[in-house]
Design a protein around this motif. Structure first.
Motif, PDB file in Angstrom:
ATOM      1  N   ASP A 165     -51.167 -32.695  20.114  1.00  0.00           N
ATOM      2  CA  ASP A 165     -52.056 -33.479  20.974  1.00  0.00           C
ATOM      3  C   ASP A 165     -53.139 -32.595  21.593  1.00  0.00           C
ATOM      4  O   ASP A 165     -54.285 -33.020  21.743  1.00  0.00           O
ATOM      5  CB  ASP A 165     -51.261 -34.183  22.079  1.00  0.00           C
ATOM      6  N   VAL A 166     -52.769 -31.376  21.967  1.00  0.00           N
ATOM      7  CA  VAL A 166     -53.746 -30.433  22.511  1.00  0.00           C
ATOM      8  C   VAL A 166     -54.782 -30.102  21.440  1.00  0.00           C
ATOM      9  O   VAL A 166     -55.989 -30.117  21.689  1.00  0.00           O
ATOM     10  CB  VAL A 166     -53.047 -29.153  23.023  1.00  0.00           C
ATOM     11  N   LEU A 167     -54.303 -29.833  20.220  1.00  0.00           N
ATOM     12  CA  LEU A 167     -55.222 -29.509  19.127  1.00  0.00           C
ATOM     13  C   LEU A 167     -56.126 -30.686  18.786  1.00  0.00           C
ATOM     14  O   LEU A 167     -57.295 -30.494  18.453  1.00  0.00           O
ATOM     15  CB  LEU A 167     -54.442 -29.084  17.880  1.00  0.00           C
ATOM     16  N   GLU A 168     -55.594 -31.895  18.872  1.00  0.00           N
ATOM     17  CA  GLU A 168     -56.382 -33.089  18.556  1.00  0.00           C
ATOM     18  C   GLU A 168     -57.644 -33.174  19.427  1.00  0.00           C
ATOM     19  O   GLU A 168     -58.704 -33.595  18.963  1.00  0.00           O
ATOM     20  CB  GLU A 168     -55.533 -34.346  18.748  1.00  0.00           C
ATOM     21  N   ILE A 169     -57.546 -32.744  20.661  1.00  0.00           N
ATOM     22  CA  ILE A 169     -58.708 -32.751  21.559  1.00  0.00           C
ATOM     23  C   ILE A 169     -59.807 -31.852  21.000  1.00  0.00           C
ATOM     24  O   ILE A 169     -60.989 -32.172  21.068  1.00  0.00           O
ATOM     25  CB  ILE A 169     -58.303 -32.318  22.975  1.00  0.00           C
ATOM     26  N   ILE A 174     -50.879 -25.267  10.664  1.00  0.00           N
ATOM     27  CA  ILE A 174     -51.065 -26.505  11.432  1.00  0.00           C
ATOM     28  C   ILE A 174     -50.095 -27.581  10.955  1.00  0.00           C
ATOM     29  O   ILE A 174     -49.591 -28.362  11.766  1.00  0.00           O
ATOM     30  CB  ILE A 174     -52.537 -26.982  11.380  1.00  0.00           C
ATOM     31  N   ASP A 175     -49.791 -27.618   9.665  1.00  0.00           N
ATOM     32  CA  ASP A 175     -48.833 -28.609   9.161  1.00  0.00           C
ATOM     33  C   ASP A 175     -47.485 -28.508   9.874  1.00  0.00           C
ATOM     34  O   ASP A 175     -46.843 -29.523  10.126  1.00  0.00           O
ATOM     35  CB  ASP A 175     -48.635 -28.471   7.648  1.00  0.00           C
ATOM     36  N   GLU A 181     -56.939 -19.693  17.853  1.00  0.00           N
ATOM     37  CA  GLU A 181     -58.030 -19.764  16.878  1.00  0.00           C
ATOM     38  C   GLU A 181     -57.618 -20.668  15.732  1.00  0.00           C
ATOM     39  O   GLU A 181     -56.521 -20.528  15.183  1.00  0.00           O
ATOM     40  CB  GLU A 181     -58.371 -18.375  16.326  1.00  0.00           C
ATOM     41  N   VAL A 182     -58.498 -21.595  15.368  1.00  0.00           N
ATOM     42  CA  VAL A 182     -58.262 -22.473  14.214  1.00  0.00           C
ATOM     43  C   VAL A 182     -59.042 -21.887  13.038  1.00  0.00           C
ATOM     44  O   VAL A 182     -60.237 -21.629  13.138  1.00  0.00           O
ATOM     45  CB  VAL A 182     -58.732 -23.915  14.503  1.00  0.00           C
TER      46      VAL A 182
END
Length: 181
Positions: free
Chosen positions: A98-102, A124-125, A179-180
């Motif tokens: 949910d944090v990453l979705e932002i 990420i998976d 970092e993504v």
């Protein structure tokens, strides 16, 4: 008179430092950068952000998560033995997905960096498949710097059979940068 002034300044400083972090004004706990679609801050500033500089973290833009933003998200609880085989602890915070979705991640890998320079690459998976949280509390109290704070990646290995053998190396505490890639 100088002694009284010094005592007053010390008292004010201690009061400010001992306040509830949910209501304290302050900076960002976690900075998400790299291949993301949502940004709300500019580039790193080597002059005023020495921790990023010390670990070679540079970015042109990022998405930041202050404590209040993380606390306002839906909170999830994980009771888990940490470290493995150790005491069972109660962690809470929002789901990492949910944090990453932002931040709207555009990659498949995360590099999570802790205050001590520890870095861990996480697919990420893995985050999307399991209820991994960004813990901001343990036993109901905010995670503190010097402990596991300001934030910690917590895996629900005691409740998720697929994670039963997950190594403690994937548990990153003292998280301040994601970092993504």
């Amino acid at each position: 008179m100088i002694r009284i002034l010094a005592v007053c300044v010390a008292a004010i400083s201690l009061a400010a430092c001992s306040g509830d972090p949910e209501f304290a004004e302050g900076g960002d706990l976690v900075t998400i950068h790299g291949a993301i679609g949502t940004v709300d801050r500019g580039a790193t500033d080597p002059a005023t952000e020495p921790l990023f500089r010390a670990y070679g973290i540079e970015f042109d833009s990022a998405c930041v998560m202050p404590f209040a933003s993380l606390a306002d998200m839906e909170q999830h609880s994980v009771r888990v033995a940490y470290p493995a085989g150790g005491e069972t602890r109660h962690f809470s915070g929002p789901l990492l997905r949910d944090v990453l979705e932002i931040a709207d991640p555009q990659g498949s890998m995360l590099t999570v960096t802790a205050l001590d320079g520890y870095q861990r690459d996480i697919e990420i998976d893995q985050i999307l498949e399991h209820d991994v949280i960004v813990a901001i509390r343990m036993e109901g109290d905010a995670l503190n710097i010097g402990g596991f704070g300001p934030a910690m990646v917590v895996w629900p290995r005691d409740d998720d059979d697929d994670l039963a053998d997950i190594d403690d190396a994937d548990w990153v505490w003292g998280v301040f940068s994601i970092e993504v890639r």
